[in-house]
Write an enzyme that holds these catalytic residues in place. Structure first.
Site, PDB file in Angstrom:
ATOM      1  N   HIS A  68      47.439  34.202  44.256  1.00  0.00           N
ATOM      2  CA  HIS A  68      46.859  34.921  43.121  1.00  0.00           C
ATOM      3  C   HIS A  68      45.387  35.282  43.382  1.00  0.00           C
ATOM      4  O   HIS A  68      45.005  36.451  43.307  1.00  0.00           O
ATOM      5  CB  HIS A  68      47.004  34.045  41.869  1.00  0.00           C
ATOM      6  CG  HIS A  68      46.299  34.569  40.660  1.00  0.00           C
ATOM      7  ND1 HIS A  68      46.843  35.513  39.833  1.00  0.00           N
ATOM      8  CD2 HIS A  68      45.075  34.270  40.141  1.00  0.00           C
ATOM      9  CE1 HIS A  68      45.989  35.782  38.854  1.00  0.00           C
ATOM     10  NE2 HIS A  68      44.919  35.042  39.011  1.00  0.00           N
TER      11      HIS A  68
ATOM     12  N   HIS B 116      45.540  43.129  40.803  1.00  0.00           N
ATOM     13  CA  HIS B 116      46.364  42.014  41.302  1.00  0.00           C
ATOM     14  C   HIS B 116      47.818  42.197  40.880  1.00  0.00           C
ATOM     15  O   HIS B 116      48.739  42.095  41.693  1.00  0.00           O
ATOM     16  CB  HIS B 116      45.845  40.673  40.774  1.00  0.00           C
ATOM     17  CG  HIS B 116      46.873  39.576  40.838  1.00  0.00           C
ATOM     18  ND1 HIS B 116      47.836  39.417  39.856  1.00  0.00           N
ATOM     19  CD2 HIS B 116      47.117  38.634  41.777  1.00  0.00           C
ATOM     20  CE1 HIS B 116      48.630  38.414  40.207  1.00  0.00           C
ATOM     21  NE2 HIS B 116      48.203  37.915  41.350  1.00  0.00           N
TER      22      HIS B 116
ATOM     23  N   ASP C 279      39.678  34.033  42.511  1.00  0.00           N
ATOM     24  CA  ASP C 279      39.950  34.145  41.072  1.00  0.00           C
ATOM     25  C   ASP C 279      38.633  34.051  40.294  1.00  0.00           C
ATOM     26  O   ASP C 279      38.397  34.807  39.353  1.00  0.00           O
ATOM     27  CB  ASP C 279      40.893  32.994  40.666  1.00  0.00           C
ATOM     28  CG  ASP C 279      41.732  33.325  39.431  1.00  0.00           C
ATOM     29  OD1 ASP C 279      41.811  34.511  39.048  1.00  0.00           O
ATOM     30  OD2 ASP C 279      42.316  32.384  38.852  1.00  0.00           O
TER      31      ASP C 279
ATOM     32  N   HIS D 242      42.164  41.952  37.722  1.00  0.00           N
ATOM     33  CA  HIS D 242      43.458  41.293  37.508  1.00  0.00           C
ATOM     34  C   HIS D 242      44.602  42.293  37.378  1.00  0.00           C
ATOM     35  O   HIS D 242      45.739  41.990  37.753  1.00  0.00           O
ATOM     36  CB  HIS D 242      43.407  40.346  36.300  1.00  0.00           C
ATOM     37  CG  HIS D 242      42.990  38.950  36.686  1.00  0.00           C
ATOM     38  ND1 HIS D 242      41.689  38.627  36.955  1.00  0.00           N
ATOM     39  CD2 HIS D 242      43.709  37.810  36.889  1.00  0.00           C
ATOM     40  CE1 HIS D 242      41.615  37.346  37.298  1.00  0.00           C
ATOM     41  NE2 HIS D 242      42.832  36.823  37.263  1.00  0.00           N
TER      42      HIS D 242
HETATM   43 ZN   LIG Z   1      43.343  34.801  37.572  1.00  0.00          ZN
END
Ligand SMILES: [Zn+2]
Length: 369
Positions: free
Chosen positions: A273, A259, A173, A256
């Site tokens: 995540h 993702h 992340d 993101h």
């Molecule tokens: Zn994140």
């Protein structure tokens, strides 16, 4: 456009910092009664320390056991418990879902909130938003709040005893933060608070990346012996504070969004995540045609700490064309942060970039095995 920077009012980190929770709350004028929201294992681990620390500060509290999902029902139960106990502050202790629930309940009751992450697995603890799911785990909405947490307190001894895979996910992340921030700054697009980025947010995002490169591997080693080392302290700050301020006050981009796209493929559901963001970053670098030295540095770091660099490593060893198309469509949905990239991004481009990133990752593995 105005420049906007936001952050928690206070960030406290260190070995055994739970012992200072009551004192840290007192410094901010946060008084009881408090409602602590936590899952069974943090309760078992921290109950004694809460008693001592909050007791010494004269802060009365009750503990609400978290039901497992940040859902509207769970949030309502926490609100109910806070009302029943006439709580003046809500404390969330645990992983992302617990903190998101505590934040959501506090925001709807306009109470201050304290976040005590027990993992360094994502950059959510410092932010002013929650991700809300149905009781069966489907994504429902992002809730954005007026204020960031009043206090974020990280006990690095607790993080030192957490599973390595979660620390690695936090690095995934955090790894994307600087690259997404740079894209947003260059394009002068809005950050997560609707303003332009600042020199401060961009500098924190860059420091986040440098800290990962310098301390990621050593921090992971500290977890093997459950020891708080200087490298672990710096890495926890990178995953939690630097990445949190960097993403919220600079903005997100393709990593993101990819993702979010990957969550459309059921094969990825067992992955965290940050693991999916880590692969999403490779896709962003391909889309942006970043030079090979940038690609090499990111692939080298990801491989060294065990972040995924191939589709197989995010559960997609097989990726049928229709699933790939669904992933790319989700990643490029209207309003997605992929549209912060400085060129128009269409679904077929993203599908191609996903396959190209996977090929680069596999090639890297072949050369370094
Ligand atoms: Zn994140």
């Amino acid at each position: 456009m105005l420049s906007i920077f936001c952050s928690p009012s206070r960030y406290t980190q260190g070995k055994d910092s739970t012992a200072s929770l009551g004192q840290e709350m007192r410094v901010l004028g946060l008084d009881g009664p408090a409602l602590i929201v936590a899952s069974a294992s943090p309760i078992a681990r921290l109950a004694g320390r809460w008693r001592t620390s909050l007791g010494a500060a004269g802060i009365a509290y009750t503990v609400h056991r978290f039901g497992g999902e940040c859902s509207p029902k769970e949030i309502a139960q926490v609100e109910e418990a806070a009302r029943a106990g006439r709580s003046q502050v809500i404390i969330g202790a645990g992983g992302g879902k617990v903190l998101d629930t505590a934040r959501a309940a506090a925001a709807s009751l306009t109470l201050p909130v304290v976040c005590c992450p027990t993992l360094a697995s994502s950059d959510a603890p410092c932010s002013a938003l929650s991700v809300v799911y149905s009781e069966t785990g489907e994504f429902l909405e992002y809730r954005i709040y007026r204020r960031n947490p009043d206090l974020v307190l990280v006990d690095t001894q607790v993080v030192a005893e957490s599973p390595p895979r979660l620390l690695i996910a936090g690095m995934g992340d955090a790894l994307a933060t600087w690259f997404e921030a740079k894209t947003c700054v260059a394009g002068r697009v809005k950050n997560m608070r609707g303003g332009a980025s600042t020199l401060s947010a961009a500098a924190l995002a860059e420091l986040c990346y440098r800290t990962l490169l310098a301390d990621g591997v050593a921090a992971l080693r500290a977890l093997e012996t459950r020891t708080v080392t200087p490298a672990l302290e710096r890495l926890v700050e990178a995953n939690t504070l630097l990445s949190g301020l960097g993403f919220e006050s600079s903005g997100l981009a393709a990593a993101h969004a990819v993702h979010n796209g990957l969550t459309a493929a059921p094969g990825t559901h067992g992955f965290f995540h940050g693991e999916k963001v880590g692969f999403g970053l490779l896709v962003q670098l391909v889309l942006e045609r970043q030079p090979s030295d940038v690609m090499t540095e990111v692939l080298g770091f990801s491989s060294a700490v065990g972040l995924p660099v191939t589709l197989a490593q995010v559960g997609l060893a097989e990726l049928p064309r229709d699933v790939l198309a669904a992933v790319a469509a989700r990643a490029t949905a209207a309003g997605e942060t992929i549209h912060n990239e400085p060129f128009p991004v269409e679904a077929p481009m993203v599908a191609e970039a996903i396959l190209a990133a996977d090929a680069l990752g596999r090639d890297w593995q072949r050369q370094h095995s």
